[in-house]
Design an enzyme around this catalytic site. Structure first.
Site, PDB file in Angstrom:
ATOM      1  N   ASP A   1     -12.292  -7.341  -1.269  1.00 28.32           N
ATOM      2  CA  ASP A   1     -12.254  -8.024  -2.438  1.00 28.32           C
ATOM      3  C   ASP A   1     -11.046  -7.995  -3.441  1.00 28.32           C
ATOM      4  O   ASP A   1     -11.281  -8.192  -4.677  1.00 28.32           O
ATOM      5  CB  ASP A   1     -13.546  -8.210  -3.365  1.00 28.32           C
ATOM      6  CG  ASP A   1     -14.760  -8.378  -2.414  1.00 28.32           C
ATOM      7  OD1 ASP A   1     -14.759  -9.073  -1.462  1.00 28.32           O
ATOM      8  OD2 ASP A   1     -15.921  -7.793  -2.721  1.00 28.32           O
TER       9      ASP A   1
ATOM     10  N   THR B   1      -0.616   0.171   7.402  1.00 25.63           N
ATOM     11  CA  THR B   1      -1.209   1.503   6.736  1.00 25.63           C
ATOM     12  C   THR B   1      -1.855   2.681   7.543  1.00 25.63           C
ATOM     13  O   THR B   1      -2.628   2.397   8.501  1.00 25.63           O
ATOM     14  CB  THR B   1      -2.094   1.209   5.612  1.00 25.63           C
ATOM     15  OG1 THR B   1      -1.326   0.474   4.480  1.00 25.63           O
ATOM     16  CG2 THR B   1      -3.024   2.168   4.861  1.00 25.63           C
TER      17      THR B   1
ATOM     18  N   ASP C   1       0.861  -1.159  -0.024  1.00 25.17           N
ATOM     19  CA  ASP C   1      -0.052   0.054   0.207  1.00 25.17           C
ATOM     20  C   ASP C   1       0.734   1.028  -0.095  1.00 25.17           C
ATOM     21  O   ASP C   1       1.881   1.248   0.742  1.00 25.17           O
ATOM     22  CB  ASP C   1      -0.911   0.092   1.357  1.00 25.17           C
ATOM     23  CG  ASP C   1      -1.572  -1.375   1.454  1.00 25.17           C
ATOM     24  OD1 ASP C   1      -1.282  -2.164   0.736  1.00 25.17           O
ATOM     25  OD2 ASP C   1      -2.085  -1.123   2.847  1.00 25.17           O
TER      26      ASP C   1
END
Ligand code: DQQ
Length: 588
Positions: free
Chosen positions: A285, A132, A72
């Site tokens: 997802d 994150t 990320d």
């Protein structure tokens, strides 16, 4: 250049393309023997096939560290003339683990200098991972970061860090405050192992700061809201910013304001003009989805304009390999920029052998279409500084089966922009709304070999001499009751002859007002193993990773094509080679 002046190879290639395309998976009767024989011959027996670990797959202008794993993007910000990009980074290897915050700085978002990691696993509240988080610039020009730590008991907690020395232009060192963790995973319904990724802070009408944290709440997904006077002491608000029982956990929520039809960005903590909408982006997802709505200031909640119970129908930032994106307000240029992570799609052992894994997509300016329904994204204009060797064509007519080779640019590092003019929009086939539930399936079934009324037309990139390897990026137009629905597919199924790769046919639909303008544009950035495409000025985006053998062993080709019954005209085609950027070079 018009078709009648085209040299011979045009028809020759069209013929070859169709031989290959017709053997694709959606045309089962044609595939058996031929495909099997070619596969067996070319891989793995062929001595020419080079190792997957070839350095030639490494991108030349996408963000990545010199080695090891990244995921990320974290805490992007513009501060005192410098862009900061932090990222989830494994300092010890090229698979996920030991996560710390890597740190790089730039003045143009494309060329980056790498610094020492900004946040490392040193305290009980982040010893199992510095995950994150986001940066906020507080009143008085004070940058702060709140990030998730995996603590000694592997609970997810929220911690704060501040720059050690504000007079260091690069903000190289960050100090952890003694009062960490600031926020613990306590309270009714909260799962302590699913509580992470705080947003950038914003100020509400009461003058208090807010952040939202992604969570599983009572088995549902939520962006939990916290309030604070001083950014240090946080109180959980009794309701989330937004929640949904259509999924169980939201990672990396991102919350921002946009003005319909205006591509200037907004700072969520500044006065929000009338008519602005709000966007909640969430990651689930393996994709980044978003909702557009309003921020109800009285109730302190985000209210989507449309609530869709089936999450397969939620709009996506990118319909390909793109996750955990984060946006920030760029006060230098008054725009909002969004970044996402694009993972490898080779195997873990390939990643270990390569010694690196993961890139960030090119940062994109993001804004809202004038209809207020659709986000638009476009690569930041700074990437255009890498363009060289411009090639330009106008007025090329592409009849059914035509293939036009785009030569004169580096086909491995390129930026291509095409305007397709539609000569017969009435030829569009009818749209079936059930396709929206599984666009990848539809892209497999209606692939580039399947002739339609209007499309497929688009690009073939990273194609080997004989077309056994190629990636198609193509558009199809369908007519729905009152509107046109356009499909962008990025079909990777033939991208490489290597086994063991993940090669889907990605796809996304968007509404397009073709009655007004009978044109659709397509832009694709090719960067060795990355193919990033933008349909209709950024209404739909698809990023994919590909590892063609031809990229290592020989050359590749790039074509514009049409396989729809009606002719399309390439009113404008521009292509450039892309220079290598200075990505994470050592500080001079
Ligand atoms: N990656 C981080 C988490 C986040 C996930 C860990 C999303 O904080 O939820 O590396 O990719």
């Amino acid at each position: 250049m018009v078709m009648s002046t085209m040299p011979q190879p045009w028809c020759h290639w069209a013929f070859l393309l169709f031989l290959v395309l017709l053997s694709s998976e959606s045309n089962i009767p044609c595939r058996n023997g031929v495909e099997a024989t070619q596969r067996v011959f070319l891989y793995p027996q062929s001595p020419k096939v080079s190792s997957i670990v070839s350095k030639r797959y490494r991108t030349a202008y996408h963000f990545q560290p010199l080695s090891n794993w990244i995921n990320d993007p974290n805490g992007p910000m513009y501060y005192n003339g410098i862009y900061h990009q932090f990222y989830q980074y494994n300092p010890n290897g090229s698979i996920w683990g030991n996560i710390v915050w890597g740190h790089s700085v730039s003045t143009d978002l494309i060329n980056w200098i790498r610094l020492e990691p900004a946040i490392e696993r040193t305290t009980p509240s982040d010893i199992n991972g510095c995950w994150t988080g986001s940066a906020t610039i507080l009143t008085g020009d004070q940058p702060v970061i709140i990030y998730t730590g995996a603590d000694t008991e592997k609970r997810q907690v929220q911690n704060i860090v501040l720059p050690k020395n504000l007079s260091d232009p690069y903000l190289r060192q960050w100090k952890k405050l003694k009062n960490n963790p600031l926020i613990q995973p306590v309270g009714p319904g909260l799962n302590s192992g699913q509580f992470r990724d705080p947003t950038t802070g914003w100020i509400g009408p009461d003058g208090l700061w807010r952040i939202a944290v992604g969570a599983e709440l009572n088995g549902y997904s939520a962006a939990i809201l916290y309030k604070s006077k001083d950014f240090m002491k946080w109180t959980r608000v009794d309701h989330p910013l937004h929640s949904s029982n259509a999924s169980t956990m939201w990672e990396c929520p991102d919350f921002f304001a946009v003005l319909p039809g205006k591509n200037n960005g907004l700072d969520l903590s500044a006065a929000i003009p009338n008519g602005a909408k709000h966007v909640l982006k969430i990651s689930l997802d393996y994709c980044d989805k978003y909702m557009i709505g309003v921020y109800d200031l009285k109730r302190d909640t985000f209210v989507p304009d449309t609530i869709l119970d089936d999450r397969r129908l939620w709009s996506r930032i990118d319909y390909g390999n793109y996750y955990a994106s984060k946006s920030f307000f760029d006060s230098k240029r008054g725009r909002r920029i969004i970044w996402g992570w694009t993972n490898e799609t080779d195997s873990t052992s390939d990643d270990v052998a390569k010694g690196w894994a993961g890139i960030h997509a090119i940062p994109r300016t993001v804004w809202l279409d004038s209809d207020g329904k659709q986000l638009l994204q476009w690569p930041v204009e700074e990437v255009e500084l890498l363009r060289t060797n411009a090639v330009s064509h106008q007025g090329i007519e592409l009849k059914k089966g035509d293939l036009f080779e785009i030569s004169g640019t580096d086909t491995l590092q390129a930026d291509v922009e095409i305007d397709f003019e539609l000569t017969a929009i009435d030829a569009a086939d009818p749209f079936d709304p059930s396709w929206l539930l599984d666009t990848e399936k539809h892209c497999r079934e209606a692939d580039a070999s399947v002739n339609g009324g209007l499309g497929p037309f688009g690009l073939v990139v990273l194609a080997s001499d004989n077309m056994e390897e190629h990636t198609t990026v193509h558009l199809r137009v369908y007519k729905s009751e009152q509107k046109y629905m356009v499909l962008l597919c990025s079909d990777l199924r033939r991208s490489s002859l290597r086994p063991g790769l993940y090669t889907p046919a990605y796809g996304g639909f968007f509404e397009h007002d073709l009655d007004k303008e009978k044109k659709i544009s397509l832009r694709t950035l090719i960067d060795r193993s990355a193919v990033e495409s933008f349909g209709a000025g950024g209404r739909v985006c698809i990023t994919g990773r590909v590892y063609p053998v031809a990229l290592v062993d020989g050359g590749t080709h790039m074509y514009a094509f049409n396989n729809g019954s009606s002719t399309v005209k390439v009113s404008q085609l521009k292509a450039w080679s892309m220079r290598r950027a200075h990505v994470n070079v050592k500080m001079g």
